[in-house]
Structures are given as C-alpha cells and as structure tokens.
Design an enzyme around this catalytic site. Sequence first.
Site, PDB file in Angstrom:
ATOM      1  N   ASN A  99      31.231  49.268  39.721  1.00 16.08           N
ATOM      2  CA  ASN A  99      31.482  48.141  38.811  1.00 16.08           C
ATOM      3  C   ASN A  99      30.137  47.592  38.368  1.00 16.08           C
ATOM      4  OD1 ASN A  99      32.233  45.791  37.534  1.00 16.08           O
ATOM      5  ND2 ASN A  99      32.959  44.752  39.383  1.00 16.08           N
TER       6      ASN A  99
ATOM      7  N   LYS B 228      29.527  45.462  36.089  1.00 11.63           N
ATOM      8  CA  LYS B 228      29.592  44.069  35.620  1.00 11.63           C
ATOM      9  C   LYS B 228      28.844  43.928  34.277  1.00 11.63           C
ATOM     10  CE  LYS B 228      30.301  42.647  40.355  1.00 11.63           C
ATOM     11  NZ  LYS B 228      30.151  41.651  41.391  1.00 11.63           N
TER      12      LYS B 228
ATOM     13  N   HIS C  20      39.634  40.672  39.042  1.00  9.77           N
ATOM     14  CA  HIS C  20      38.418  40.539  39.848  1.00  9.77           C
ATOM     15  C   HIS C  20      38.185  39.054  40.129  1.00  9.77           C
ATOM     16  CE1 HIS C  20      34.204  40.566  40.991  1.00  9.77           C
ATOM     17  NE2 HIS C  20      34.339  41.851  41.233  1.00  9.77           N
TER      18      HIS C  20
ATOM     19  N   GLU D 128      38.665  42.519  48.175  1.00  6.67           N
ATOM     20  CA  GLU D 128      37.301  42.025  47.998  1.00  6.67           C
ATOM     21  C   GLU D 128      37.205  40.574  48.475  1.00  6.67           C
ATOM     22  OE1 GLU D 128      35.037  44.518  44.887  1.00  6.67           O
ATOM     23  OE2 GLU D 128      35.911  42.800  43.879  1.00  6.67           O
TER      24      GLU D 128
ATOM     25  N   SER E  35      29.516  43.795  48.916  1.00  5.83           N
ATOM     26  CA  SER E  35      28.247  44.187  49.548  1.00  5.83           C
ATOM     27  C   SER E  35      28.300  45.559  50.216  1.00  5.83           C
ATOM     28  CB  SER E  35      27.786  43.117  50.543  1.00  5.83           C
ATOM     29  OG  SER E  35      27.523  41.899  49.865  1.00  5.83           O
TER      30      SER E  35
HETATM   31  P1  PGA Z   1      28.925  43.724  45.246  1.00  6.89           P
HETATM   32  O1  PGA Z   1      30.139  43.493  44.226  1.00  6.89           O
HETATM   33  O2  PGA Z   1      28.988  45.154  45.711  1.00  6.89           O
HETATM   34  O3  PGA Z   1      27.695  43.436  44.445  1.00  6.89           O
HETATM   35  O4  PGA Z   1      29.119  42.780  46.380  1.00  6.89           O
HETATM   36  C1  PGA Z   1      31.400  44.060  44.439  1.00  6.89           C
HETATM   37  C2  PGA Z   1      32.352  43.694  43.336  1.00  6.89           C
HETATM   38  O5  PGA Z   1      32.287  42.565  42.836  1.00  6.89           O
HETATM   39  O6  PGA Z   1      33.203  44.515  42.926  1.00  6.89           O
END
Ligand code: PGA
Length: 256
Positions: free
Chosen positions: A9, A11, A97, A169, A215
């Site tokens: 992802n 973003k 999300h 998540e 994370s």
């Molecule tokens: P992150 O994000 O791996 O940076 O914690 C995960 C997500 O939001 O899908």
Amino acid sequence: MRKKIVAANWKMNMTLGESTRFIESFLLDAADIREVEIVIIPPFTALAKVTELLENKSQSIKVGAQNMHWERNGAFTGEISAALLRDLFIHYVILGHSERRRLFGETDEIVNKKVRAAHEATLRPIVCVGETLEQRDKGNVEKILSIQLRGSLKDLSEKELQETVVAYEPVWAIGTGRNATPEQAQEAHAFIRQTLREMSDETTADRIRIQYGGSVKSENAQELMGQQDIDGALVGGASLDPRSFAAIVKAARDQK
Ligand code: PGA
C-alpha cells in the site's frame, strides 16, 4: 490451503518515475515467485503505468487501488468508480482503511456500499478492520472487530465473502514502528475467522484470507505470517522500497 497474499500500500507516495524504478527493481527479485499472490497498490496516478510495466511479467503480481466510490458513474467530482478501475485491469481495491475511516469519515455503512459495488464489478476488496489503542486498553478489541466486520461485510454471498480479503490493521500499529506481537495478531485473526464463521459457514470462513497490517517489515514478517490464521500482509512504509518489500514477500513464500 489458503494462498498467502502480500500487498504494497503505497498510500499518497510514488511519482511515475519512482513507480517505474520500483517495479523494475522489484521484478529482478520477485518475478519468479509463484507461491505468493502479490498486489501492488499505487496511487491512482500510477495505476496505468504500473499495470503496463507488469504486463506479461508475472502471473503472481496483481495491481490494486486504494479506494473507490460506490456509485457506477455520474456527477461525483474527484471520485473513481469500480468500472473505471476495471477498465485499467485492476484486480483489487482497499476499502475501509483506518486512514479513510479516521480522516475522511468513512463508516461501516459506507464501506459496505463500496464492498458490494466492488463485487458487482468483479473487483476484489481488501477490507480493513482494527481497533485504536484506546479501544484495546479498554478491552474492546473483539467488540470493535465484530461491529466492523458485520457492518462492512453485510449482505455478501458466500462466494463474495470468499473473494474478499480481510486486513486486520490495529490502528496503533500503523506507521508507528510498533507492530502487534505475533500472539496478539494471531488472537485477533482467530477471532475474525470465528466471526466470519458465524456470519457464513465453516468452509467459507476457512477460505477467506486475513492479512495482518501495521509496521510489517522484513524483520518481523516471517514470525507474523507463520501464525495459523495470518494469511499475508498489508504493508505500508516498508513497501516503498523494492528490496524490503521483496524480502517480505519471500518471508511469506518461505512459510510453508
Ligand atoms: P505501515 O502501514 O506498514 O506503514 O504501518 C500499513 C497500512 O496502513 O496498510
């Protein structure tokens, strides 16, 4: 057996140039991987480019979008529909999300409309659920997950449920560097599967893939994905670097 699914992802990151460099480098590491389903989820602006770069390169790598509107078309300035995504040969779409829920006011009802619209267009949704730290501290993890699952996945057929990916998540683990421990994650995943069982049947619940997100990095990926009910990962920060994302995909492959 459930095939693991690992998604990147990106973003609101990655220009066309950066996306191109990522895909070229990632393919060197991952083009031959067959055992894991890989989904690259760029911003809307790079969807066509990434799809074009992946054409005929690997059966295992699909492309996804980060959001969509539930209506088919019409006067919705700034929005993108499932049909427009299918037009680009997109296979997956992230829905609900926590950033969309928190920053853009998406409720379970809105997420459900989008999930149903996605299935109608044969687009597979990756539906995110997860508790905040405050909700966890109050002992409300199961309550929150149950409400989100039952609301977001309402009125789906067994087939549609099987073609849905759920992403657990925990909000406190996203972008914080603080991942859930494998035990915490497995406990939540087992609860999610149990809830899905109650919402459908044994076979359906056993087929639904549940990703962990929050994370995930190459150092913790193997242990997380080694848990019984963790069928892959939804990766944010660590998916912006092709080598670290490839390492996470390999951790998924080397599980079983
Ligand atoms: P992150 O994000 O791996 O940076 O914690 C995960 C997500 O939001 O899908």
